[in-house]
Design a protein around this motif. Structure first.
Motif, PDB file in Angstrom:
ATOM      1  N   ARG A 120      64.707  28.384  43.349  1.00 22.54           N
ATOM      2  CA  ARG A 120      63.327  28.691  43.754  1.00 22.54           C
ATOM      3  C   ARG A 120      62.413  28.836  42.547  1.00 22.54           C
ATOM      4  NH1 ARG A 120      66.064  32.680  47.355  1.00 22.54           N
ATOM      5  NH2 ARG A 120      66.259  31.701  49.409  1.00 22.54           N
ATOM      6  N   GLN A 121      62.897  29.491  41.502  1.00 28.09           N
ATOM      7  CA  GLN A 121      62.076  29.683  40.309  1.00 28.09           C
ATOM      8  C   GLN A 121      61.843  28.371  39.563  1.00 28.09           C
ATOM      9  OE1 GLN A 121      63.774  32.782  37.865  1.00 28.09           O
ATOM     10  NE2 GLN A 121      63.506  34.366  39.420  1.00 28.09           N
ATOM     11  N   ARG A 122      62.873  27.535  39.499  1.00 24.71           N
ATOM     12  CA  ARG A 122      62.774  26.284  38.752  1.00 24.71           C
ATOM     13  C   ARG A 122      62.021  25.211  39.537  1.00 24.71           C
ATOM     14  NH1 ARG A 122      65.928  24.384  34.315  1.00 24.71           N
ATOM     15  NH2 ARG A 122      67.120  26.316  34.459  1.00 24.71           N
ATOM     16  N   TYR A 123      62.214  25.233  40.877  1.00 20.42           N
ATOM     17  CA  TYR A 123      61.591  24.212  41.728  1.00 20.42           C
ATOM     18  C   TYR A 123      60.859  24.924  42.877  1.00 20.42           C
ATOM     19  CZ  TYR A 123      65.397  21.879  39.255  1.00 20.42           C
ATOM     20  OH  TYR A 123      66.278  21.448  38.296  1.00 20.42           O
ATOM     21  N   PRO A 124      59.725  25.552  42.610  1.00 23.24           N
ATOM     22  CA  PRO A 124      59.041  26.387  43.612  1.00 23.24           C
ATOM     23  C   PRO A 124      58.571  25.635  44.846  1.00 23.24           C
ATOM     24  CG  PRO A 124      57.666  26.062  41.662  1.00 23.24           C
ATOM     25  CD  PRO A 124      59.023  25.546  41.319  1.00 23.24           C
ATOM     26  N   TRP A 125      58.473  24.336  44.775  1.00 22.68           N
ATOM     27  CA  TRP A 125      58.027  23.530  45.907  1.00 22.68           C
ATOM     28  C   TRP A 125      59.137  23.257  46.916  1.00 22.68           C
ATOM     29  CZ3 TRP A 125      61.361  19.552  45.294  1.00 22.68           C
ATOM     30  CH2 TRP A 125      61.778  19.258  44.002  1.00 22.68           C
ATOM     31  N   LEU A 126      60.390  23.620  46.567  1.00 27.20           N
ATOM     32  CA  LEU A 126      61.541  23.272  47.395  1.00 27.20           C
ATOM     33  C   LEU A 126      61.933  24.424  48.327  1.00 27.20           C
ATOM     34  CD1 LEU A 126      63.792  21.107  47.862  1.00 27.20           C
ATOM     35  CD2 LEU A 126      65.136  22.338  46.139  1.00 27.20           C
ATOM     36  N   THR A 127      62.206  24.114  49.583  1.00 25.64           N
ATOM     37  CA  THR A 127      62.719  25.106  50.530  1.00 25.64           C
ATOM     38  C   THR A 127      64.207  25.320  50.276  1.00 25.64           C
ATOM     39  OG1 THR A 127      61.122  24.408  52.208  1.00 25.64           O
ATOM     40  CG2 THR A 127      63.014  25.700  52.966  1.00 25.64           C
ATOM     41  N   VAL A 128      64.611  26.591  50.157  1.00 31.33           N
ATOM     42  CA  VAL A 128      65.999  26.905  49.814  1.00 31.33           C
ATOM     43  C   VAL A 128      66.558  27.915  50.806  1.00 31.33           C
ATOM     44  CG1 VAL A 128      67.569  27.719  48.015  1.00 31.33           C
ATOM     45  CG2 VAL A 128      65.451  26.541  47.377  1.00 31.33           C
ATOM     46  N   TRP A 129      67.785  27.649  51.260  1.00 32.82           N
ATOM     47  CA  TRP A 129      68.508  28.579  52.117  1.00 32.82           C
ATOM     48  C   TRP A 129      69.813  28.979  51.429  1.00 32.82           C
ATOM     49  CZ3 TRP A 129      66.889  23.696  53.592  1.00 32.82           C
ATOM     50  CH2 TRP A 129      65.805  23.627  54.474  1.00 32.82           C
ATOM     51  N   VAL A 130      70.454  30.029  51.943  1.00 39.57           N
ATOM     52  CA  VAL A 130      71.723  30.482  51.377  1.00 39.57           C
ATOM     53  C   VAL A 130      72.779  30.510  52.469  1.00 39.57           C
ATOM     54  CG1 VAL A 130      72.949  32.349  50.214  1.00 39.57           C
ATOM     55  CG2 VAL A 130      70.554  31.906  49.660  1.00 39.57           C
ATOM     56  N   ALA A 131      73.887  29.808  52.224  1.00 40.67           N
ATOM     57  CA  ALA A 131      75.057  29.867  53.100  1.00 40.67           C
ATOM     58  C   ALA A 131      76.213  30.386  52.254  1.00 40.67           C
ATOM     59  CB  ALA A 131      75.384  28.493  53.683  1.00 40.67           C
ATOM     60  N   ALA A 132      76.377  31.695  52.238  1.00 42.66           N
ATOM     61  CA  ALA A 132      77.409  32.314  51.402  1.00 42.66           C
ATOM     62  C   ALA A 132      78.787  31.768  51.771  1.00 42.66           C
ATOM     63  CB  ALA A 132      77.384  33.828  51.567  1.00 42.66           C
ATOM     64  N   ASN A 133      79.499  31.289  50.792  1.00 44.15           N
ATOM     65  CA  ASN A 133      80.770  30.605  50.994  1.00 44.15           C
ATOM     66  C   ASN A 133      81.788  31.494  51.700  1.00 44.15           C
ATOM     67  OD1 ASN A 133      81.810  28.085  50.700  1.00 44.15           O
ATOM     68  ND2 ASN A 133      82.481  28.338  48.584  1.00 44.15           N
ATOM     69  N   SER A 134      82.369  30.992  52.784  1.00 46.40           N
ATOM     70  CA  SER A 134      83.340  31.763  53.552  1.00 46.40           C
ATOM     71  C   SER A 134      84.521  30.898  53.953  1.00 46.40           C
ATOM     72  CB  SER A 134      82.684  32.334  54.816  1.00 46.40           C
ATOM     73  OG  SER A 134      83.649  32.965  55.632  1.00 46.40           O
ATOM     74  N   CYS A 135      85.640  31.544  54.200  1.00 46.57           N
ATOM     75  CA  CYS A 135      86.812  30.838  54.727  1.00 46.57           C
ATOM     76  C   CYS A 135      87.407  31.600  55.907  1.00 46.57           C
ATOM     77  CB  CYS A 135      87.865  30.644  53.636  1.00 46.57           C
ATOM     78  SG  CYS A 135      88.510  32.185  52.940  1.00 46.57           S
ATOM     79  N   VAL A 136      86.612  32.493  56.524  1.00 47.20           N
ATOM     80  CA  VAL A 136      87.114  33.317  57.630  1.00 47.20           C
ATOM     81  C   VAL A 136      86.073  33.396  58.738  1.00 47.20           C
ATOM     82  CG1 VAL A 136      88.654  34.730  56.216  1.00 47.20           C
ATOM     83  CG2 VAL A 136      86.277  35.429  56.521  1.00 47.20           C
ATOM     84  N   SER A 137      86.531  33.568  59.946  1.00 49.03           N
ATOM     85  CA  SER A 137      85.631  33.775  61.078  1.00 49.03           C
ATOM     86  C   SER A 137      85.375  35.270  61.245  1.00 49.03           C
ATOM     87  CB  SER A 137      86.246  33.225  62.366  1.00 49.03           C
ATOM     88  OG  SER A 137      87.374  34.001  62.750  1.00 49.03           O
ATOM     89  N   ALA A 138      84.308  35.587  61.963  1.00 42.91           N
ATOM     90  CA  ALA A 138      83.998  36.994  62.212  1.00 42.91           C
ATOM     91  C   ALA A 138      85.141  37.677  62.958  1.00 42.91           C
ATOM     92  CB  ALA A 138      82.700  37.107  63.004  1.00 42.91           C
ATOM     93  N   ALA A 139      85.771  36.938  63.872  1.00 45.76           N
ATOM     94  CA  ALA A 139      86.872  37.505  64.649  1.00 45.76           C
ATOM     95  C   ALA A 139      88.074  37.856  63.789  1.00 45.76           C
ATOM     96  CB  ALA A 139      87.296  36.527  65.748  1.00 45.76           C
ATOM     97  N   ASP A 140      88.220  37.168  62.649  1.00 45.49           N
ATOM     98  CA  ASP A 140      89.347  37.435  61.754  1.00 45.49           C
ATOM     99  C   ASP A 140      89.066  38.557  60.766  1.00 45.49           C
ATOM    100  OD1 ASP A 140      90.955  35.468  62.869  1.00 45.49           O
ATOM    101  OD2 ASP A 140      90.103  33.902  61.581  1.00 45.49           O
ATOM    102  N   CYS A 141      87.828  39.023  60.710  1.00 49.07           N
ATOM    103  CA  CYS A 141      87.481  40.120  59.798  1.00 49.07           C
ATOM    104  C   CYS A 141      87.869  41.446  60.432  1.00 49.07           C
ATOM    105  CB  CYS A 141      85.991  40.086  59.469  1.00 49.07           C
ATOM    106  SG  CYS A 141      85.488  38.672  58.490  1.00 49.07           S
ATOM    107  N   VAL A 142      89.152  41.676  60.468  1.00 53.06           N
ATOM    108  CA  VAL A 142      89.728  42.898  61.042  1.00 53.06           C
ATOM    109  C   VAL A 142      90.660  43.493  59.994  1.00 53.06           C
ATOM    110  CG1 VAL A 142      91.145  43.868  62.881  1.00 53.06           C
ATOM    111  CG2 VAL A 142      89.610  41.951  63.369  1.00 53.06           C
TER     112      VAL A 142
END
Length: 363
Positions: free
Chosen positions: A149-171
């Motif tokens: 965002r700072q380097r390319y302020p004209w660009l739309t940026v989203w965040v998909a935090a890297n995961s390898c588990v489903s919510a159901a497995d977070c037990v």
């Protein structure tokens, strides 16, 4: 998103740790969503899951110029014609750059997904030009997103935090003080993961009586280093205390290994095994000075992780002793660690980011 909108995702491979996310996206968009990928990544590993082609489309990966660049063949028409195409953000995938330019010229929406690094000079200028041909970028971490965002302020940026588990497995896995009796490593047994260092640290801890006799070291994973590890364990006389489980992807089976773990360990650079460990509530011991993957942002010292000096077997041995000494306190934190992971690092959280990104560019 408009009805009947066709969405394509291009990847170099479809590894087993991505299948959970990709299946959720297929459920979300049904037959309007398709993935195109090949068999093996840069360097030959990792590789695509054996079940991937039951759900998604196989294409040919051609690594050129000494394996430094990738050209994919077999999906140009589909990637060019989709209403929204999500491309691998790695500039070394030359075919993706070709598709990206043509889509821009035809007025079609394109999103890039991947790592981004603080590049300066010529490389930074090339990346800036590259990003001019997309409609948004999905980053792996908040810090990477902020840098873009700072380097390319004209660009739309989203965040998909890297995961390898489903919510159901977070037990959180349940273990008694007596039941928590192992040090756990989960991942590939390869040189750059520094698995030899972990074994040496465990041997040192045993020799210096820093760990009780009943504590075991468990390797879950496979790779070229396994033969050396087995030979070294035999040489040091700790074969009976070191287990090699091989590659395990089944969540139920993995839970059994984490249940009995005092902690998990990343003796080299940290990767997806960190969020996997946290999903079960198990903390991780991490080498501090490594070229870590984006998952390092999930590692919070004192909450779900602790750090020790890199490349130091003696320091590693002391850190293992610390975890054993404090294991009752870490066992009490398992529920909190697992709940936090569900809220921040699950397939569902990643899916929601992809849905938002596609919806925004489709308006």
């Amino acid at each position: 998103m408009a009805r009947n909108c066709k969405i394509c995702l291009q990847q170099s491979i479809i590894p087993d740790y991505r299948m959970g996310l990709f299946r959720l996206l297929r459920v979300q968009w049904d037959d309007a969503f398709q993935i195109y990928a090949g068999d093996a990544d840069f360097g030959g590993t990792p590789v695509s899951d054996k079940d991937a082609w039951q759900h998604f489309k196989h294409v040919e990966n051609y690594y050129i110029l000494g394996g430094r660049f990738l050209w994919q063949w077999g999906c140009f028409r589909e990637l060019l014609s989709a209403d929204v195409t999500i491309l691998n953000g790695n500039m070394r995938v030359l075919s993706s750059g070709f598709v990206q330019v043509l889509r821009k010229l035809s007025g079609r929406r394109t999103i890039l997904w991947g790592h981004t690094k603080g590049q300066n000079g010529f490389a930074g200028a090339i990346r800036g030009l590259y990003l001019r041909f997309c409609d948004g970028f999905i980053a792996y971490t908040e810090s990477q997103a902020e840098m873009v965002r700072q380097r390319y302020p004209w660009l739309t940026v989203w965040v998909a935090a890297n995961s390898c588990v489903s919510a159901a497995d977070c037990v959180p896995v349940e273990a008694t003080l007596d039941g928590a009796d192992s040090i756990l490593y989960v991942g590939r047994l390869v040189e750059k993961k520094k698995v030899r260092l972990l074994l040496e640290g465990f041997i040192r801890a045993q020799q210096d009586s820093l760990l009780p006799e009943h504590i075991r070291l468990v390797f879950v994973g496979d790779g070229a280093e396994r033969q050396h590890l087995e030979a070294r364990a035999e040489e040091a006389g700790v074969t009976a205390k070191v287990d090699f489980a091989g590659h395990v992807s089944d969540v139920t089976e993995l839970r059994g290994y984490y249940q009995n773990a005092i902690c998990a360990v990343s003796p080299g650079y940290v990767g997806l095994s960190a969020t996997q460990s946290f999903s079960f509530g198990v903390p991780m011991l991490i080498a501090r000075d490594e070229f870590h993957s984006p998952e390092i942002e999930a590692c919070i010292e004192g909450f779900n992780a602790s750090f020790c000096p890199s490349d130091d077997a003696a320091a590693l041995a002391l850190a293992l002793s610390y975890y054993n000494h404090e294991k009752d306190e870490w066992l009490k934190k398992r529920s909190c660690i697992s709940e936090w992971t569900r809220a921040h690092y699950s397939f569902e959280v990643m899916r929601d980011t992809f849905i938002s990104a596609v919806n925004e560019v489709s308006v």
